[in-house]
Design an enzyme around this catalytic site. Structure first.
Site, PDB file in Angstrom:
ATOM      1  N   LYS A 187      36.071  23.062 -23.647  1.00  0.00           N
ATOM      2  CA  LYS A 187      35.656  21.666 -23.462  1.00  0.00           C
ATOM      3  C   LYS A 187      34.664  21.490 -22.314  1.00  0.00           C
ATOM      4  O   LYS A 187      34.708  20.502 -21.581  1.00  0.00           O
ATOM      5  CB  LYS A 187      36.866  20.750 -23.267  1.00  0.00           C
ATOM      6  CG  LYS A 187      37.882  20.826 -24.400  1.00  0.00           C
ATOM      7  CD  LYS A 187      37.246  20.592 -25.774  1.00  0.00           C
ATOM      8  CE  LYS A 187      36.749  19.180 -25.944  1.00  0.00           C
ATOM      9  NZ  LYS A 187      36.127  18.970 -27.308  1.00  0.00           N
TER      10      LYS A 187
ATOM     11  N   HIS B 184      35.602  31.841 -25.177  1.00  0.00           N
ATOM     12  CA  HIS B 184      36.210  31.167 -24.033  1.00  0.00           C
ATOM     13  C   HIS B 184      36.844  32.188 -23.090  1.00  0.00           C
ATOM     14  O   HIS B 184      37.518  31.793 -22.126  1.00  0.00           O
ATOM     15  CB  HIS B 184      37.294  30.185 -24.494  1.00  0.00           C
ATOM     16  CG  HIS B 184      36.760  28.948 -25.169  1.00  0.00           C
ATOM     17  ND1 HIS B 184      35.619  28.304 -24.744  1.00  0.00           N
ATOM     18  CD2 HIS B 184      37.229  28.244 -26.241  1.00  0.00           C
ATOM     19  CE1 HIS B 184      35.401  27.254 -25.527  1.00  0.00           C
ATOM     20  NE2 HIS B 184      36.354  27.199 -26.431  1.00  0.00           N
TER      21      HIS B 184
ATOM     22  N   SER C  30      38.928  16.204 -20.520  1.00  0.00           N
ATOM     23  CA  SER C  30      38.523  16.530 -21.877  1.00  0.00           C
ATOM     24  C   SER C  30      39.488  17.520 -22.519  1.00  0.00           C
ATOM     25  O   SER C  30      39.843  17.388 -23.705  1.00  0.00           O
ATOM     26  CB  SER C  30      37.105  17.100 -21.868  1.00  0.00           C
ATOM     27  OG  SER C  30      36.625  17.285 -23.181  1.00  0.00           O
TER      28      SER C  30
END
Length: 317
Positions: free
Chosen positions: A61, A122, A152
């Site tokens: 995010k 990620h 987020s």
């Protein structure tokens, strides 16, 4: 991807997640990640990219999809239709993701693609397969200020039915601050500590030729940052194309683009009725969530965790 193939992909997801559940986190070298990823870790670590492949790395995010779309448009000279050939996770596979069959893993998708490939991850720096650095692949890292990233990620964990339940906001702040298994016996955040994530890539950016971008800079002056990405990729497109890319990748247009807004993921996986995948895309939204006491507590902890680095984050623009 044809309309038939898009439908087939969506149906495969629905079938695989007919009885979806929130996957537990398992530590890999101290980093909590979903159990399906952990079980397949050896094959992820052994992945050998081609030298022409591009890695786009972020903490979850932090502007991942936005950057993927910018890069795809740059590589296709701003051709919007070409970049609607398939949803984002097909055009730019998620390296480490593993899902229930028959959904292909990120590695499966990459096997079917010709280089140069845009590869999303990620993973924190220390878990990136060494082949990326041995083959001198280019890498773009996007970092977002901690408070907005936390907000987020909280909303994402609420709507993402495959990650651990975030629990109440008050507790999620503490989970985000802890990040990793060694720091806490309680529930953690998938992909570990934001602090270690942003610091890891920052400290390696020069040695590994990583283009380190800031979400806040992209919001403040998207044209400047698109041009930075263009130069880093050794591309040259016209000013008109740059303007088109800036417009196509505005938050409004991305949110309305079915090939980029993750609407292809069915409700049992991403419940958009709880929160859309693309929620606000703002800098400073944290002020609508943190109480003054929470902000003070977070700031004090932030100073301790970031004292050894000077990464120029901004919580407002």
């Amino acid at each position: 991807m044809s309309e038939e193939e898009k439908l087939s992909y969506s149906e495969a997801i629905k079938k695989a997640y007919a009885s979806v559940y929130r996957f537990p986190l398992i530590p890999v070298r101290g980093i909590p990640i979903m159990n399906l990823i952990a079980k397949n870790w050896d094959s992820i670590w052994a992945f050998r990219p081609e030298p022409s492949d591009l890695l786009i790395a972020t903490y979850p995010k932090a502007g991942t999809t936005w950057t993927q779309e910018i890069v795809d448009l740059l590589l296709h000279n701003g051709d919007a239709e070409a970049c609607k050939r398939a949803p984002t996770p097909i055009r730019s596979p998620f390296l480490e993701i593993f899902s229930p069959p028959p959904i292909p893993s990120g590695l499966d998708l990459l096997k079917e693609m010709d280089p140069p490939r845009i590869i999303k991850t990620h993973l924190p720096f220390q878990l990136v397969p060494p082949g990326f650095w041995e083959n001198k692949c280019k890498a773009i890292y996007v970092a977002r200020n901690a408070k907005d990233n936390l907000v987020s990620y909280f909303h994402f964990d609420c709507m993402n039915m495959t990650q651990p339940d975030p629990g109440p906001w008050e507790g999620y702040i503490l989970k985000f601050m802890r990040g990793e298994y060694p720091c806490s016996p309680g529930p953690e955040v998938a992909w570990g500590s934001w602090y270690d994530h942003v610091k890891g890539y920052w400290m390696e950016r020069e040695k590994k030729n990583i283009l380190y971008l800031f979400y806040e800079d992209m919001k403040e002056n998207p044209r400047r940052e698109v041009e930075r990405i263009m130069r880093y990729l050794d591309l040259s497109v016209s000013d008109e194309v740059i303007s088109r890319i800036v417009e196509l990748t505005s938050f409004k247009n991305m949110k309305e683009n079915p090939m980029a807004n993750y609407s292809c993921i069915p409700a049992p996986v991403f419940d958009h009725s709880i929160s859309p995948f693309m929620r606000k895309g703002e800098v400073g939204d944290w002020r609508n969530h943190f109480t003054p006491e929470q902000s003070k507590m977070f700031d004090e902890d932030y100073e301790k965790q970031m004292k050894e680095v000077n990464i120029p984050f901004r919580t407002l623009i």
